[in-house]
Design a protein around this motif. Sequence first.
Motif, PDB file in Angstrom:
ATOM      1  N   ARG A  70      46.482  50.533  58.710  1.00 31.62           N
ATOM      2  CA  ARG A  70      46.236  50.626  60.160  1.00 31.62           C
ATOM      3  C   ARG A  70      46.174  52.082  60.605  1.00 31.62           C
ATOM      4  O   ARG A  70      45.322  52.478  61.404  1.00 31.62           O
ATOM      5  CB  ARG A  70      47.340  49.914  60.942  1.00 31.62           C
ATOM      6  N   ASP A  71      47.095  52.903  60.080  1.00 32.19           N
ATOM      7  CA  ASP A  71      47.130  54.320  60.439  1.00 32.19           C
ATOM      8  C   ASP A  71      45.909  55.080  59.920  1.00 32.19           C
ATOM      9  O   ASP A  71      45.582  56.149  60.440  1.00 32.19           O
ATOM     10  CB  ASP A  71      48.402  54.982  59.906  1.00 32.19           C
ATOM     11  N   ALA A  72      45.247  54.543  58.919  1.00 32.60           N
ATOM     12  CA  ALA A  72      44.057  55.193  58.366  1.00 32.60           C
ATOM     13  C   ALA A  72      42.821  54.978  59.243  1.00 32.60           C
ATOM     14  O   ALA A  72      41.817  55.677  59.073  1.00 32.60           O
ATOM     15  CB  ALA A  72      43.786  54.673  56.950  1.00 32.60           C
ATOM     16  N   ALA A  73      42.881  54.038  60.174  1.00 32.44           N
ATOM     17  CA  ALA A  73      41.741  53.781  61.060  1.00 32.44           C
ATOM     18  C   ALA A  73      41.358  55.072  61.767  1.00 32.44           C
ATOM     19  O   ALA A  73      42.205  55.780  62.295  1.00 32.44           O
ATOM     20  CB  ALA A  73      42.073  52.694  62.064  1.00 32.44           C
ATOM     21  N   GLY A  74      40.062  55.373  61.732  1.00 34.08           N
ATOM     22  CA  GLY A  74      39.564  56.581  62.376  1.00 34.08           C
ATOM     23  C   GLY A  74      39.584  57.806  61.488  1.00 34.08           C
ATOM     24  O   GLY A  74      39.120  58.873  61.876  1.00 34.08           O
ATOM     25  N   THR A  75      40.124  57.673  60.273  1.00 29.70           N
ATOM     26  CA  THR A  75      40.164  58.792  59.327  1.00 29.70           C
ATOM     27  C   THR A  75      39.392  58.410  58.073  1.00 29.70           C
ATOM     28  O   THR A  75      39.208  57.229  57.777  1.00 29.70           O
ATOM     29  CB  THR A  75      41.611  59.150  58.931  1.00 29.70           C
ATOM     30  N   GLY A  76      38.971  59.400  57.318  1.00 28.26           N
ATOM     31  CA  GLY A  76      38.251  59.126  56.077  1.00 28.26           C
ATOM     32  C   GLY A  76      37.033  58.250  56.346  1.00 28.26           C
ATOM     33  O   GLY A  76      36.446  58.290  57.427  1.00 28.26           O
ATOM     34  N   THR A  77      36.669  57.437  55.364  1.00 29.31           N
ATOM     35  CA  THR A  77      35.580  56.484  55.576  1.00 29.31           C
ATOM     36  C   THR A  77      36.144  55.076  55.497  1.00 29.31           C
ATOM     37  O   THR A  77      37.161  54.835  54.835  1.00 29.31           O
ATOM     38  CB  THR A  77      34.461  56.631  54.513  1.00 29.31           C
ATOM     39  N   VAL A  78      35.474  54.165  56.157  1.00 25.37           N
ATOM     40  CA  VAL A  78      35.902  52.766  56.139  1.00 25.37           C
ATOM     41  C   VAL A  78      35.901  52.244  54.708  1.00 25.37           C
ATOM     42  O   VAL A  78      36.856  51.586  54.274  1.00 25.37           O
ATOM     43  CB  VAL A  78      34.995  51.908  57.058  1.00 25.37           C
ATOM     44  N   VAL A  79      34.861  52.547  53.964  1.00 26.94           N
ATOM     45  CA  VAL A  79      34.756  52.057  52.580  1.00 26.94           C
ATOM     46  C   VAL A  79      35.885  52.630  51.720  1.00 26.94           C
ATOM     47  O   VAL A  79      36.526  51.891  50.952  1.00 26.94           O
ATOM     48  CB  VAL A  79      33.367  52.371  51.985  1.00 26.94           C
ATOM     49  N   ASP A  80      36.167  53.920  51.844  1.00 26.35           N
ATOM     50  CA  ASP A  80      37.254  54.520  51.055  1.00 26.35           C
ATOM     51  C   ASP A  80      38.600  53.895  51.415  1.00 26.35           C
ATOM     52  O   ASP A  80      39.400  53.571  50.521  1.00 26.35           O
ATOM     53  CB  ASP A  80      37.331  56.033  51.280  1.00 26.35           C
ATOM     54  N   ASN A  81      38.856  53.734  52.705  1.00 33.42           N
ATOM     55  CA  ASN A  81      40.135  53.158  53.134  1.00 33.42           C
ATOM     56  C   ASN A  81      40.312  51.744  52.604  1.00 33.42           C
ATOM     57  O   ASN A  81      41.393  51.377  52.124  1.00 33.42           O
ATOM     58  CB  ASN A  81      40.239  53.166  54.664  1.00 33.42           C
ATOM     59  N   LEU A  82      39.253  50.950  52.688  1.00 34.14           N
ATOM     60  CA  LEU A  82      39.343  49.566  52.201  1.00 34.14           C
ATOM     61  C   LEU A  82      39.433  49.504  50.679  1.00 34.14           C
ATOM     62  O   LEU A  82      40.155  48.668  50.137  1.00 34.14           O
ATOM     63  CB  LEU A  82      38.154  48.749  52.707  1.00 34.14           C
ATOM     64  N   THR A  83      38.725  50.371  50.003  1.00 38.39           N
ATOM     65  CA  THR A  83      38.793  50.403  48.535  1.00 38.39           C
ATOM     66  C   THR A  83      40.216  50.726  48.087  1.00 38.39           C
ATOM     67  O   THR A  83      40.766  50.060  47.197  1.00 38.39           O
ATOM     68  CB  THR A  83      37.799  51.436  47.969  1.00 38.39           C
ATOM     69  N   ASP A  84      40.828  51.705  48.729  1.00 36.35           N
ATOM     70  CA  ASP A  84      42.219  52.055  48.408  1.00 36.35           C
ATOM     71  C   ASP A  84      43.162  50.892  48.697  1.00 36.35           C
ATOM     72  O   ASP A  84      44.064  50.593  47.911  1.00 36.35           O
ATOM     73  CB  ASP A  84      42.664  53.291  49.190  1.00 36.35           C
ATOM     74  N   ALA A  85      42.957  50.226  49.838  1.00 35.96           N
ATOM     75  CA  ALA A  85      43.842  49.122  50.224  1.00 35.96           C
ATOM     76  C   ALA A  85      43.720  47.937  49.272  1.00 35.96           C
ATOM     77  O   ALA A  85      44.729  47.350  48.859  1.00 35.96           O
ATOM     78  CB  ALA A  85      43.530  48.672  51.650  1.00 35.96           C
ATOM     79  N   VAL A  86      42.499  47.583  48.909  1.00 33.98           N
ATOM     80  CA  VAL A  86      42.288  46.455  47.981  1.00 33.98           C
ATOM     81  C   VAL A  86      42.878  46.785  46.617  1.00 33.98           C
ATOM     82  O   VAL A  86      43.540  45.949  45.985  1.00 33.98           O
ATOM     83  CB  VAL A  86      40.787  46.102  47.881  1.00 33.98           C
ATOM     84  N   THR A  87      42.684  48.011  46.166  1.00 29.88           N
ATOM     85  CA  THR A  87      43.234  48.427  44.873  1.00 29.88           C
ATOM     86  C   THR A  87      44.759  48.366  44.884  1.00 29.88           C
ATOM     87  O   THR A  87      45.373  47.864  43.936  1.00 29.88           O
ATOM     88  CB  THR A  87      42.752  49.851  44.526  1.00 29.88           C
ATOM     89  N   ALA A  88      45.371  48.857  45.962  1.00 34.48           N
ATOM     90  CA  ALA A  88      46.834  48.825  46.055  1.00 34.48           C
ATOM     91  C   ALA A  88      47.352  47.399  46.142  1.00 34.48           C
ATOM     92  O   ALA A  88      48.333  47.041  45.486  1.00 34.48           O
ATOM     93  CB  ALA A  88      47.296  49.631  47.267  1.00 34.48           C
ATOM     94  N   LEU A  89      46.689  46.569  46.936  1.00 31.02           N
ATOM     95  CA  LEU A  89      47.128  45.185  47.100  1.00 31.02           C
ATOM     96  C   LEU A  89      47.085  44.429  45.781  1.00 31.02           C
ATOM     97  O   LEU A  89      48.079  43.838  45.357  1.00 31.02           O
ATOM     98  CB  LEU A  89      46.257  44.472  48.142  1.00 31.02           C
ATOM     99  N   PHE A  90      45.955  44.455  45.126  1.00 30.09           N
ATOM    100  CA  PHE A  90      45.809  43.661  43.912  1.00 30.09           C
ATOM    101  C   PHE A  90      46.333  44.359  42.669  1.00 30.09           C
ATOM    102  O   PHE A  90      46.513  43.725  41.635  1.00 30.09           O
ATOM    103  CB  PHE A  90      44.348  43.234  43.733  1.00 30.09           C
TER     104      PHE A  90
END
Length: 197
Positions: A76-96
């Motif tokens: 949530r805190d990453a919203a508005g920073t970096g790129t959407v794709v990078d943020n989601l890629t990091d989140a999916v990788t961490a989750l799984f």
Amino acid sequence: MPTGVAIRDVREQLFDAAERVLLRDGPSALTSRAVTTEAGCAKGVLHRHFEDFDAFLADFVLDRIDRMDAQAALLRDAAGTGTVVDNLTDAVTALFGSVAVAIVPLVTFRDELRARLREKWPVGVPVLTEGAVMIEAYLAAERDLGRITADAPVDALAATMIGAGHLLFADRTGAPPDPAAIRTMVTTVVGSVLPVR
């Protein structure tokens, strides 16, 4: 462990042991004896703190879901920073990349565990549902910031990303998916809602 010697943080010690067994040996190897052996304590310790093994497993799963709160806050805190794709890629990788991918077959494998989890978690597979909620909240924040289209169906996108992510990571015994494959999946799921710059 000798009788009369206190164990500090018994629940956490047993949960950590369960996670190690689950990640190393899979859901079929997760027994009360395997957990207590891994934790280095007598089998009776588990049964003094939990009604039965399925009650222990339900609390273990719920504890690991609660740990996702920190990951959700970071996303949530990453919203508005970096790129959407990078943020989601990091989140999916961490989750799984966590115990989450191993919890899914555990829940599927044990009928009584599912029944107990339904008392507190009435819909969906706990870890996957929480992951979808986390991604949906992030995408909603990015939509509010104008970084994805205003009509983006964030609930459907989040569910799709969790399903596709689970498929990428589902083979617990194989090598983890290539980071490029994760990024490609994320880009495919959200590509249509990213504004053209």
